[in-house]
Design a protein around this motif. Structure first.
Motif, PDB file in Angstrom:
ATOM      1  N   THR A  40       0.816  -1.220   0.000  1.00 13.27           N
ATOM      2  CA  THR A  40       0.000   0.000   0.000  1.00 13.27           C
ATOM      3  C   THR A  40       0.851   1.271   0.000  1.00 13.27           C
ATOM      4  N   ASP A  41       2.150   1.112   0.138  1.00 15.14           N
ATOM      5  CA  ASP A  41       3.045   2.284   0.150  1.00 15.14           C
ATOM      6  C   ASP A  41       3.554   2.648  -1.234  1.00 15.14           C
ATOM      7  N   THR A  42       3.196   1.882  -2.258  1.00 18.02           N
ATOM      8  CA  THR A  42       3.792   2.073  -3.583  1.00 18.02           C
ATOM      9  C   THR A  42       2.847   2.715  -4.574  1.00 18.02           C
ATOM     10  N   GLY A  43       1.994   3.618  -4.110  1.00 19.18           N
ATOM     11  CA  GLY A  43       1.020   4.252  -4.991  1.00 19.18           C
ATOM     12  C   GLY A  43       1.637   5.042  -6.127  1.00 19.18           C
ATOM     13  N   CYS A  44       2.854   5.574  -5.943  1.00 16.59           N
ATOM     14  CA  CYS A  44       3.523   6.366  -6.977  1.00 16.59           C
ATOM     15  C   CYS A  44       4.689   5.597  -7.576  1.00 16.59           C
ATOM     16  N   SER A  45       4.571   4.294  -7.624  1.00 16.39           N
ATOM     17  CA  SER A  45       5.648   3.458  -8.154  1.00 16.39           C
ATOM     18  C   SER A  45       5.743   3.614  -9.670  1.00 16.39           C
ATOM     19  N   VAL A  46       6.900   3.222 -10.198  1.00 17.40           N
ATOM     20  CA  VAL A  46       7.107   3.258 -11.651  1.00 17.40           C
ATOM     21  C   VAL A  46       6.123   2.327 -12.350  1.00 17.40           C
ATOM     22  N   LEU A 104       9.944  -0.030  -8.223  1.00 14.71           N
ATOM     23  CA  LEU A 104      10.857   1.022  -7.801  1.00 14.71           C
ATOM     24  C   LEU A 104      10.193   2.370  -7.994  1.00 14.71           C
ATOM     25  N   THR A 105      10.797   3.405  -7.443  1.00 16.05           N
ATOM     26  CA  THR A 105      10.296   4.761  -7.614  1.00 16.05           C
ATOM     27  C   THR A 105      11.132   5.469  -8.666  1.00 16.05           C
ATOM     28  N   GLU A 117       7.665  16.024 -15.121  1.00 11.24           N
ATOM     29  CA  GLU A 117       6.692  17.114 -15.262  1.00 11.24           C
ATOM     30  C   GLU A 117       5.712  17.140 -14.091  1.00 11.24           C
ATOM     31  N   LYS A 118       5.362  15.962 -13.606  1.00  7.80           N
ATOM     32  CA  LYS A 118       4.398  15.866 -12.514  1.00  7.80           C
ATOM     33  C   LYS A 118       5.046  16.055 -11.140  1.00  7.80           C
ATOM     34  N   GLY A 119       6.360  16.293 -11.132  1.00  8.96           N
ATOM     35  CA  GLY A 119       7.058  16.545  -9.879  1.00  8.96           C
ATOM     36  C   GLY A 119       7.350  15.301  -9.053  1.00  8.96           C
ATOM     37  N   LEU A 120       7.310  14.119  -9.688  1.00 12.70           N
ATOM     38  CA  LEU A 120       7.566  12.877  -8.953  1.00 12.70           C
ATOM     39  C   LEU A 120       9.051  12.635  -8.732  1.00 12.70           C
ATOM     40  N   THR A 121       9.892  13.303  -9.517  1.00 13.30           N
ATOM     41  CA  THR A 121      11.340  13.146  -9.381  1.00 13.30           C
ATOM     42  C   THR A 121      12.045  14.296 -10.093  1.00 13.30           C
ATOM     43  N   ARG A 162      17.246  13.364 -13.492  1.00 12.05           N
ATOM     44  CA  ARG A 162      18.632  12.921 -13.317  1.00 12.05           C
ATOM     45  C   ARG A 162      19.262  12.490 -14.631  1.00 12.05           C
ATOM     46  N   HIS A 163      18.570  12.696 -15.729  1.00 13.45           N
ATOM     47  CA  HIS A 163      19.061  12.362 -17.077  1.00 13.45           C
ATOM     48  C   HIS A 163      19.575  10.917 -17.155  1.00 13.45           C
ATOM     49  N   PRO A 164      18.733   9.954 -16.786  1.00 20.20           N
ATOM     50  CA  PRO A 164      19.191   8.558 -16.745  1.00 20.20           C
ATOM     51  C   PRO A 164      19.407   7.912 -18.110  1.00 20.20           C
TER      52      PRO A 164
END
Length: 402
Positions: free
Chosen positions: A105-111, A150-151, A193-197, A200-202
C-alpha cells in the motif's frame, strides 16, 4: 525511531547460498523479514553490510547487480514506511510496518503503477497501439526487475545501462532495445513534469535513436508476379495475396487502415480515410485493380469494406490482429513458392510502392504525400501545395501495367 538494516544469514553448508533478510528494531522489539534473494557466503561484505560485486567479467556479476538493486529498493521502501509513521506522531508497532510493506500500500507512486496508469489513459483516448507498446515495455522492464517495483528517483543512468545490456544479452537488436528505452524515457519525462522526481538524465548513456535498416521492398516485376499467381485452389493464400496487392494499389496503405475502412468511405470514385497512426486525412482515387479485388468477396453484414473484420462483437481489434498474423504467414509461403529472397510481409507493399514510385521519377514530395508522411520534416514544406489529383496521377502511373 526504527532501525532497519540488511543482514545476511549464511548457510551452514558452504556449498549452498545464504539468505538476505531485513532486520527491524523498534522499542527493543526485533523482527526480521526474509527476502526472496539468496547469495553465496563469499558474496556478502560483512564490514559494509552489502552485497560484494565481483568483476564485471564474472558470470555472477549481472545476477548480483540485479539482486543488489532490488534489495536496495526494498530497503528504501521499508525505511520510507517507518519515516512516515514516525512523522505521524502516533505510536506504532513493527507489525504495522510489515503489514504495509507486504500489502504494497506504500507504492502508490511506483514506476510500475505509473506506467499502468498511462496504459489505461492511452486506451481511454483510443490510442490502442500506444497502449500496447507501453504495456510491452512495462512487461519487459518488470522481467528485468524480476517483478520488484521502484520509484522514479531510483532510476539512474547506471540502471538504464544495465537494462540495455540485459536486453542486448537476450539477443535484442539495437533498434528494439532503443524502442523500450524511448517508451521509458517518455514516461520518465512525464513523471518529471508531474514533480515525482528531479530529472537525473538517466538515458544519457543508452541508445535511444533509430539505426537505418534495410528497406523492405521488392521490384514491380515481383509485385506483378505475385498478382498473377493462380491461387484459386488455395483460398487462404489467395486472400493474403489480395490484401497485399490491395495495400500496394492504395499507395502502401497500412493493414490497420485497410481493416477499418468503412463502406461509406468509398464515394464518388474516391476512397477517403484517416490514418490510424497520425490522424491524417487521405483521399485515394478508386481504380479497377481495387474494384477487382473487392468484387471477389461477398459483401459482409458489417460496416467494414474489406472482409478482414467480419463480426462487430467488440473484438474487432483482435480480429484485425489475428488476420494480420495469418496473412503475414501466408505471404512468406507465397514468397517461398516463387523463390523471393525476402520474408515477405504486408509492410513490403508500402516500401515497394515508395521505391517503385521513386524509380519512375515521381517527386519525393508527392511520394511523401501518397504515403501520408505528414511528420517528415524534410518533405513537410511541400505538402500544402500538393493536390490530391497529383498523387492519384502518380498512382495511375504505377498501376497502369499491373
Amino acid at each position: 525511531m526504527t532501525s532497519i538494516r540488511l543482514k545476511f544469514r549464511p548457510s551452514t553448508n558452504p556449498a549452498k547460498e545464504g539468505t538476505l533478510v531485513f532486520q527491524l528494531i523498534h522499542k527493543r522489539t526485533v523482527r526480521r523479514i526474509r527476502s526472496k534473494y539468496r547469495i553465496r557466503n563469499d558474496e556478502w561484505d560483512k564490514k559494509y553490510e552489502e552485497i560484494a560485486l565481483p568483476s564485471p567479467a564474472s558470470e555472477r556479476y549481472s545476477r548480483l547487480k540485479i539482486i543488489r538493486s532490488n534489495i536496495m529498493y526494498e530497503l528504501k521502501r521499508l525505511k520510507a514506511i517507518a519515516e512516515k509513521l514516525d512523522c505521524s506522531g502516533k505510536d506504532y508497532s513493527l507489525e504495522e510496518i510489515i503489514q504495509k510493506y507486504i500489502s504494497g500500500t506504500d507504492t502508490g507512486c511506483s514506476v510500475f503503477d505509473f506506467i499502468r496508469a498511462q496504459v489505461a489513459h492511452k486506451k481511454q483516448l483510443g490510442k490502442i497501439r500506444s497502449s500496447e507498446t507501453y504495456q510491452t515495455t512495462l512487461n519487459s522492464f518488470m522481467r528485468f526487475r524480476e517483478g520488484i517495483d521502484l520509484t522514479f528517483d531510483m532510476i539512474d543512468s547506471e540502471l538504464m545501462e544495465h537494462y540495455e545490456a540485459e536486453l542486448r544479452r537476450h539477443g535484442l537488436l539495437r533498434n528494439t532495445s532503443s524502442f523500450y528505452m524511448r517508451v521509458l524515457r517518455t514516461n520518465y519525462r512525464l513523471a518529471v513534469e508531474k514533480g515525482l522526481t528531479p530529472d537525473r538524465h538517466p538515458f544519457k548513456h543508452v541508445y535511444c535513436g533509430m539505426d537505418k535498416t534495410v528497406k523492405r521492398s521488392i521490384s514491380f516485376a515481383e509485385i506483378k508476379k505475385i498478382k498473377e499467381l493462380d491461387l484459386s485452389r488455395k483460398r487462404v493464400m489467395d486472400f493474403a495475396r489480395d490484401m497485399f496487392i490491395f495495400s500496394f494499389c492504395t499507395r502502401g496503405m497500412s493493414f490497420i487502415d485497410m481493416a477499418y475502412l468503412k463502406k461509406n468511405d468509398l464515394k464518388h470514385g474516391c476512397l477517403t480515410y484517416r490514418r490510424k497512426k497520425t490522424g491524417q486525412l487521405l483521399v485515394i482515387e478508386w481504380t479497377k485493380q481495387m474494384q477487382d479485388i473487392l468484387d471477389k468477396y461477398k459483401p459482409n453484414s458489417t460496416q467494414y469494406l474489406l472482409p478482414i473484420i467480419t463480426r462487430e462483437d467488440g473484438n474487432e481489434r483482435r480480429q484485425y490482429q489475428n488476420q494480420m498474423r495469418k496473412i503475414n504467414r501466408r505471404l512468406k509461403d507465397i514468397a517461398t513458392s516463387i523463390k523471393l529472397p525476402v520474408p515477405l510481409s504486408l509492410y513490403y507493399s508500402r516500401h515497394s510502392w515508395a521505391t517503385i514510385a521513386r524509380c519512375k521519377d515521381i517527386p519525393i514530395s508527392i511520394i511523401s504525400e501518397g504515403l501520408g508522411h505528414d511528420s517528415e520534416i524534410t518533405t513537410q514544406i511541400y505538402l500544402d501545395s500538393i493536390k490530391s489529383y497529383e498523387v492519384d496521377k502518380a498512382n495511375r502511373k504505377i498501376l497502369k501495367d499491373l
